[in-house]
Write an enzyme that holds these catalytic residues in place. Structure first.
Site, short mmCIF file in Angstrom:
data_model
loop_
_atom_site.label_atom_id
_atom_site.label_comp_id
_atom_site.label_asym_id
_atom_site.label_seq_id
_atom_site.Cartn_x
_atom_site.Cartn_y
_atom_site.Cartn_z
N THR A 119 6.90 2.13 -1.79
CA THR A 119 7.19 2.20 -0.35
C THR A 119 7.63 0.82 0.13
OG1 THR A 119 5.71 4.01 0.17
CG2 THR A 119 5.82 2.28 1.80
N VAL A 130 1.77 14.10 5.44
CA VAL A 130 2.15 12.83 6.06
C VAL A 130 1.12 11.78 5.65
CG1 VAL A 130 2.51 11.59 8.23
CG2 VAL A 130 3.23 13.97 8.03
N GLY A 131 1.60 10.63 5.23
CA GLY A 131 0.70 9.55 4.82
C GLY A 131 0.48 8.55 5.95
N GLY A 150 -1.97 6.88 1.02
CA GLY A 150 -2.03 6.94 2.48
C GLY A 150 -3.26 7.62 3.05
N1 ASP Z 1 1.45 4.74 1.74
C1 ASP Z 1 2.47 5.62 1.27
C2 ASP Z 1 2.02 7.05 1.49
O1 ASP Z 1 0.87 7.35 1.29
C3 ASP Z 1 2.80 5.42 -0.17
C4 ASP Z 1 3.04 3.99 -0.55
O2 ASP Z 1 2.57 3.07 0.08
O3 ASP Z 1 3.76 3.75 -1.52
O4 ASP Z 1 2.84 7.87 1.82
#
Ligand code: ASP
Length: 279
Positions: A160, A189-190, A213
Site C-alpha cells: 500500500t 474496507v481496511g 487494516g
Molecule cells: N492497510 C491496508 C489494508 O488493510 C493494506 C496495507 O497497508 O498494505 O487494506
C-alpha cells in the site's frame, strides 16, 4: 525561516528496491519547494505510486476473492479537510477522487458503486487497473485458501502507499491509497481510508499507517499515536509502544511528521523516502 518536509512509503512487508519511490518523493518535494501546498504534494506523490504497477494502489491493486478490484484512498489536512473513497472500482487515481469528495461534497466518505458513480460525475474516465501481477497474486490466494480450511490473513501482498508533508504555511497533509490485503472479500474496507485508523491529521502533525487494516482500525492506530505524542510523550517511544502491541506476524508500520520531524517504525521491512529543506 520555513521548513518543508515530505515522507513517502511503499507499504510494509518488503523492501522496495526500484526508483519510483524516489521519483514520488522528489516530485512532491518540488511542489513544496515552490511554495505549493502539502496537500498538492502528498497527492502528487501518491498518484505517482498509484500509476506504478509495482504498488498495491491504483494500477497494480490486489484482486478480491471474486476477482474484482476495489480500492480505498483518503486525504486529510491539519486545516480540517478529510475526504475518502472506499471499494471504488475502475478509476486510475482513487486518491484524487478522495480529494474531490472533500472539496465538492459535504460528505467525508463515499463507498462502493456510489463512489464509482461519483467519480464518473466528476469526470474520471473508466480505467482498468488490473495487472498480470494482480492476476498471479489472485491465483495464489485462491490456491492457498483451497489448501487451508482455516481463514487467516496472508502476510504478504501489502505494498500500500502513503505520504505525509508539511508546507511553508505550516499546514500538514496526509494521503493514502490501497488495493487492500490478500485475500479479502468483496466489499471489505481496511484502515487506509479511515480517519484515525490508517490516516490522521491534526494541528501538529500528519500520520499514515500500513499493514493488516482490521487490527489498525480496532486500535485507531494513527489517532492514538498522535494523542499520546501530543500529551508530551517522546514520539519514538510512543510509536514503539503501539507497534509492539502487534504480534510479529501481523505486519504494521507507521510514518508521521510531528512538529516538523519525521518518525517511523514497522515490525517488518518498510520502504520510506524523506526530503526536507529550510529556507
Ligand atoms: N492497510 C491496508 C489494508 O488493510 C493494506 C496495507 O497497508 O498494505 O487494506
Amino acid at each position: 525561516m520555513s521548513n518543508v518536509i515530505i515522507a513517502v512509503h511503499g507499504g510494509v512487508g518488503k523492501e522496495y528496491t526500484g526508483n519510483v519511490l524516489d521519483r514520488a518523493v522528489d516530485e512532491g518535494f518540488s511542489i513544496l519547494k515552490s511554495n505549493g501546498s502539502s496537500l498538492d504534494a502528498v497527492i502528487k506523490s501518491v498518484t505517482i505510486l498509484e500509476d506504478d504497477p509495482d504498488f498495491n494502489a491504483g494500477t497494480g491493486s490486489n484482486m478480491r476473492l471474486d476477482g474484482s478490484i476495489e480500492m480505498d484512498a483518503a486525504i486529510a489536512t491539519s486545516n480540517g479537510m478529510y475526504g475518502a473513497v472506499a471499494a471504488i472500482q475502475h478509476v486510475k487515481n482513487p486518491v484524487i477522487v478522495a480529494r474531490k469528495v472533500a472539496e465538492d461534497t459535504e460528505h467525508v466518505m463515499i463507498v462502493g458503486t456510489g463512489a464509482t458513480i461519483f467519480a464518473r460525475k466528476e469526470g474520471f474516465m473508466d480505467y482498468d487497473v488490473s495487472t498480470e501481477k494482480a492476476r498471479l497474486r489472485y491465483k495464489d490466494a485462491i490456491k492457498q485458501l483451497n489448501e487451508s480450511s482455516k481463514h487467516k490473513y496472508m502476510k504478504k501482498f501489502l505494498d500500500t502507499v502513503g505520504a505525509v508533508a508539511l508546507d511553508t504555511n505550516g499546514m500538514y497533509s496526509a494521503a493514502t491509497s490501497t488495493g487492500g490485503i490478500s485475500y479479502m472479500l468483496k466489499g471489505r474496507v481496511g484502515d487506509t481510508p479511515i480517519f484515525g485508523a490508517g490516516i490522521y491529521t491534526n494541528k501538529n502533525g500528519a500520520l499514515v499507517a500500513t499493514g493488516i487494516g482490521e487490527l489498525i482500525i480496532k486500535k485507531l492506530l494513527t489517532k492514538t499515536i498522535y494523542d499520546d505524542i501530543n500529551l508530551g510523550d517522546d514520539p519514538d517511544t510512543v510509536i514503539k509502544r503501539h507497534i509492539n502491541e502487534f504480534t510479529k506476524d501481523i505486519a504494521v508500520g507507521v510514518l508521521l511528521i510531528y512538529n516538523g520531524n519525521v518518525h517511523n517504525l514497522s515490525n517488518q521491512p518498510m520502504s520510506i523516502r524523506v526530503r526536507s529543506d529550510s529556507f
